[in-house]
Design a protein around this motif. Structure first.
Motif, PDB file in Angstrom:
ATOM      1  N   ASN A 104      54.116  10.159  71.265  1.00 26.43           N
ATOM      2  CA  ASN A 104      54.806   9.122  72.047  1.00 26.43           C
ATOM      3  C   ASN A 104      55.009   7.852  71.237  1.00 26.43           C
ATOM      4  OD1 ASN A 104      55.216  10.526  74.385  1.00 26.43           O
ATOM      5  ND2 ASN A 104      53.464   9.667  75.458  1.00 26.43           N
ATOM      6  N   ALA A 105      53.998   7.456  70.484  1.00 25.24           N
ATOM      7  CA  ALA A 105      54.116   6.239  69.676  1.00 25.24           C
ATOM      8  C   ALA A 105      55.182   6.416  68.602  1.00 25.24           C
ATOM      9  CB  ALA A 105      52.763   5.906  69.045  1.00 25.24           C
ATOM     10  N   ARG A 106      55.206   7.575  67.978  1.00 30.32           N
ATOM     11  CA  ARG A 106      56.224   7.820  66.950  1.00 30.32           C
ATOM     12  C   ARG A 106      57.622   7.847  67.563  1.00 30.32           C
ATOM     13  NH1 ARG A 106      52.498  12.047  63.665  1.00 30.32           N
ATOM     14  NH2 ARG A 106      51.778  10.566  62.110  1.00 30.32           N
ATOM     15  N   LEU A 107      57.760   8.450  68.728  1.00 27.96           N
ATOM     16  CA  LEU A 107      59.064   8.498  69.377  1.00 27.96           C
ATOM     17  C   LEU A 107      59.511   7.103  69.815  1.00 27.96           C
ATOM     18  CD1 LEU A 107      61.326  10.398  70.247  1.00 27.96           C
ATOM     19  CD2 LEU A 107      60.164  10.643  72.438  1.00 27.96           C
ATOM     20  N   ARG A 108      58.572   6.288  70.263  1.00 33.83           N
ATOM     21  CA  ARG A 108      58.900   4.919  70.660  1.00 33.83           C
ATOM     22  C   ARG A 108      59.442   4.117  69.474  1.00 33.83           C
ATOM     23  NH1 ARG A 108      54.120   3.144  71.458  1.00 33.83           N
ATOM     24  NH2 ARG A 108      54.070   1.886  69.611  1.00 33.83           N
ATOM     25  N   VAL A 109      58.808   4.255  68.316  1.00 36.41           N
ATOM     26  CA  VAL A 109      59.266   3.555  67.115  1.00 36.41           C
ATOM     27  C   VAL A 109      60.625   4.108  66.677  1.00 36.41           C
ATOM     28  CG1 VAL A 109      58.751   3.135  64.676  1.00 36.41           C
ATOM     29  CG2 VAL A 109      56.948   2.910  66.380  1.00 36.41           C
ATOM     30  N   ALA A 110      60.806   5.425  66.771  1.00 37.16           N
ATOM     31  CA  ALA A 110      62.091   6.020  66.403  1.00 37.16           C
ATOM     32  C   ALA A 110      63.199   5.512  67.312  1.00 37.16           C
ATOM     33  CB  ALA A 110      62.002   7.543  66.473  1.00 37.16           C
ATOM     34  N   LEU A 111      62.936   5.394  68.590  1.00 35.71           N
ATOM     35  CA  LEU A 111      63.957   4.874  69.524  1.00 35.71           C
ATOM     36  C   LEU A 111      64.286   3.416  69.208  1.00 35.71           C
ATOM     37  CD1 LEU A 111      62.818   6.523  72.865  1.00 35.71           C
ATOM     38  CD2 LEU A 111      64.859   7.048  71.521  1.00 35.71           C
ATOM     39  N   ALA A 112      63.295   2.648  68.794  1.00 41.29           N
ATOM     40  CA  ALA A 112      63.556   1.257  68.404  1.00 41.29           C
ATOM     41  C   ALA A 112      64.466   1.213  67.175  1.00 41.29           C
ATOM     42  CB  ALA A 112      62.250   0.524  68.133  1.00 41.29           C
ATOM     43  N   HIS A 113      64.232   2.121  66.235  1.00 42.94           N
ATOM     44  CA  HIS A 113      65.110   2.199  65.063  1.00 42.94           C
ATOM     45  C   HIS A 113      66.527   2.581  65.473  1.00 42.94           C
ATOM     46  CE1 HIS A 113      62.336   1.487  61.810  1.00 42.94           C
ATOM     47  NE2 HIS A 113      61.505   2.434  62.222  1.00 42.94           N
ATOM     48  N   LEU A 114      66.640   3.534  66.399  1.00 44.53           N
ATOM     49  CA  LEU A 114      67.965   3.978  66.823  1.00 44.53           C
ATOM     50  C   LEU A 114      68.719   2.887  67.571  1.00 44.53           C
ATOM     51  CD1 LEU A 114      67.200   7.618  67.952  1.00 44.53           C
ATOM     52  CD2 LEU A 114      68.372   6.865  65.879  1.00 44.53           C
ATOM     53  N   GLU A 115      68.004   2.096  68.347  1.00 48.30           N
ATOM     54  CA  GLU A 115      68.663   1.009  69.072  1.00 48.30           C
ATOM     55  C   GLU A 115      69.228  -0.038  68.122  1.00 48.30           C
ATOM     56  OE1 GLU A 115      65.795  -0.401  71.855  1.00 48.30           O
ATOM     57  OE2 GLU A 115      66.084   1.302  73.211  1.00 48.30           O
ATOM     58  N   SER A 116      68.600  -0.182  66.960  1.00 50.91           N
ATOM     59  CA  SER A 116      69.130  -1.119  65.973  1.00 50.91           C
ATOM     60  C   SER A 116      69.980  -0.395  64.921  1.00 50.91           C
ATOM     61  CB  SER A 116      68.005  -1.900  65.318  1.00 50.91           C
ATOM     62  OG  SER A 116      67.136  -1.027  64.637  1.00 50.91           O
ATOM     63  N   ASN A 117      70.377   0.839  65.223  1.00 41.69           N
ATOM     64  CA  ASN A 117      71.280   1.648  64.400  1.00 41.69           C
ATOM     65  C   ASN A 117      70.708   1.944  63.013  1.00 41.69           C
ATOM     66  OD1 ASN A 117      73.566   3.193  64.308  1.00 41.69           O
ATOM     67  ND2 ASN A 117      74.854   1.556  63.496  1.00 41.69           N
ATOM     68  N   GLU A 118      69.407   2.119  62.935  1.00 37.26           N
ATOM     69  CA  GLU A 118      68.731   2.518  61.699  1.00 37.26           C
ATOM     70  C   GLU A 118      68.382   3.998  61.824  1.00 37.26           C
ATOM     71  OE1 GLU A 118      65.380  -0.056  61.653  1.00 37.26           O
ATOM     72  OE2 GLU A 118      66.543  -1.823  61.124  1.00 37.26           O
ATOM     73  N   ILE A 119      69.287   4.856  61.397  1.00 41.23           N
ATOM     74  CA  ILE A 119      69.133   6.287  61.632  1.00 41.23           C
ATOM     75  C   ILE A 119      68.160   6.926  60.640  1.00 41.23           C
ATOM     76  CG2 ILE A 119      70.396   8.478  61.627  1.00 41.23           C
ATOM     77  CD1 ILE A 119      72.756   6.904  62.758  1.00 41.23           C
ATOM     78  N   ASP A 120      68.209   6.540  59.392  1.00 43.63           N
ATOM     79  CA  ASP A 120      67.391   7.198  58.369  1.00 43.63           C
ATOM     80  C   ASP A 120      65.888   7.138  58.644  1.00 43.63           C
ATOM     81  OD1 ASP A 120      69.605   8.082  57.009  1.00 43.63           O
ATOM     82  OD2 ASP A 120      69.661   6.362  55.638  1.00 43.63           O
ATOM     83  N   PRO A 121      65.318   5.996  59.031  1.00 44.19           N
ATOM     84  CA  PRO A 121      63.879   6.017  59.318  1.00 44.19           C
ATOM     85  C   PRO A 121      63.533   6.677  60.656  1.00 44.19           C
ATOM     86  CG  PRO A 121      64.723   3.779  59.519  1.00 44.19           C
ATOM     87  CD  PRO A 121      65.838   4.630  59.022  1.00 44.19           C
ATOM     88  N   ALA A 122      64.514   6.855  61.532  1.00 45.98           N
ATOM     89  CA  ALA A 122      64.243   7.431  62.848  1.00 45.98           C
ATOM     90  C   ALA A 122      64.084   8.946  62.804  1.00 45.98           C
ATOM     91  CB  ALA A 122      65.354   7.065  63.826  1.00 45.98           C
ATOM     92  N   VAL A 123      64.834   9.616  61.961  1.00 44.05           N
ATOM     93  CA  VAL A 123      64.839  11.082  61.943  1.00 44.05           C
ATOM     94  C   VAL A 123      63.464  11.666  61.638  1.00 44.05           C
ATOM     95  CG1 VAL A 123      65.814  13.117  60.808  1.00 44.05           C
ATOM     96  CG2 VAL A 123      67.307  11.243  61.485  1.00 44.05           C
TER      97      VAL A 123
END
Length: 190
Positions: A104-123
Motif C-alpha cells: 500500500n505504501a509503495r502504491l501510494r507513492v507511485a500514485l503521487a508520482h503519476l499525479e505529477s506525471n512522473e511515470i518512470d519512477p512510478a512503474v
C-alpha cells in the motif's frame, strides 16, 4: 515409626518441589509481563509518531509496528529488512498484513508520482506493490482488500507476456503493436 518418617519426608519433598515450581512459574510470568509491557510501550511510541529503534531480534509485534511507522514515512529501504524478518517468522496472517501495508505504501507513492506525471519512477513501485499484494494473497487467500488493491495496481501497470526474440531484433511492425507499460490512471468506477 519408619513408615511415618518416610511419608513425612515424601510430603516435605513434594511440598518443596511444588514451591520451587511455583517460584519458577512466577519468575517466568514476571519476566514475560515486563517484556510485554516494554513491547507495548514501544508499539505505543511508534504509533504516536516517535522514531524509536527496534532490535532485529525483537518480538514480531514491535517489528510490525516499526514496519508500519517506516512505510507511512516512505522509508522503504529501512522497512525491507523488517519485512523479510516478519515474512520468515510470523504467522501467515501477520505476514500477509505486513506485505499488504508495504505494498500500500509503495502504491501510494507511485500514485503521487503519476499525479505529477512522473511515470518512470512510478512503474517499478507499482510492480513491487503488485508483488506484495500477490504474496499477501498467497498467505491469506481470503484477504479481500489485497485482492482489490491488486486489481487497481494491475490496471495501472499491466503484465504482458514477454516477446521471445532469441537474439533477433523485433521487426518494426511488431514494435508498433506493443502496448506501453502504463496505459493511464483509471478514474471513477468501471
Amino acid at each position: 515409626m519408619m513408615r511415618a518418617t518416610r511419608r513425612g519426608d515424601f510430603i516435605l519433598v513434594a511440598a518443596s518441589l511444588l514451591l520451587v515450581a511455583s517460584l519458577c512459574a512466577a519468575g517466568f510470568f514476571g519476566v514475560r509481563l515486563i517484556l510485554d509491557r516494554r513491547a507495548n510501550g514501544d508499539i505505543a511510541a511508534l504509533a504516536a509518531g516517535h522514531d524509536i529503534p527496534i532490535a532485529s531480534d525483537a518480538r514480531l509485534e514491535p517489528l510490525f509496528a516499526r514496519l508500519v511507522f517506516l512505510t507511512t514515512r516512505d522509508r522503504f529501504d529501512e522497512a525491507q529488512p523488517l519485512m523479510n524478518r516478519i515474512a520468515t517468522s510470523a504467522t501467515p496472517r501477520l505476514a500477509a498484513a505486513a506485505f499488504y501495508d508495504l505494498a500500500n505504501a509503495r502504491l501510494r507513492v507511485a500514485l503521487a508520482h503519476l499525479e505529477s506525471n512522473e511515470i518512470d519512477p512510478a512503474v517499478p513501485l507499482v510492480r513491487l506493490a503488485k508483488e506484495g499484494y500477490r504474496r499477501a494473497l498467497t498467505l491469506d487467500p481470503g484477504f479481500w482488500d489485497a485482492k482489490y488493491n491488486l486489481d487497481i495496481a494491475m490496471r495501472l501497470v499491466r503484465d504482458f507476456p514477454q516477446i521471445e526474440t532469441s537474439g533477433e531484433e523485433i521487426p518494426p511492425e511488431a514494435a508498433k503493436r506493443l502496448w506501453t507499460d502504463l496505459p493511464g490512471v483509471p478514474r471513477g468506477l468501471p
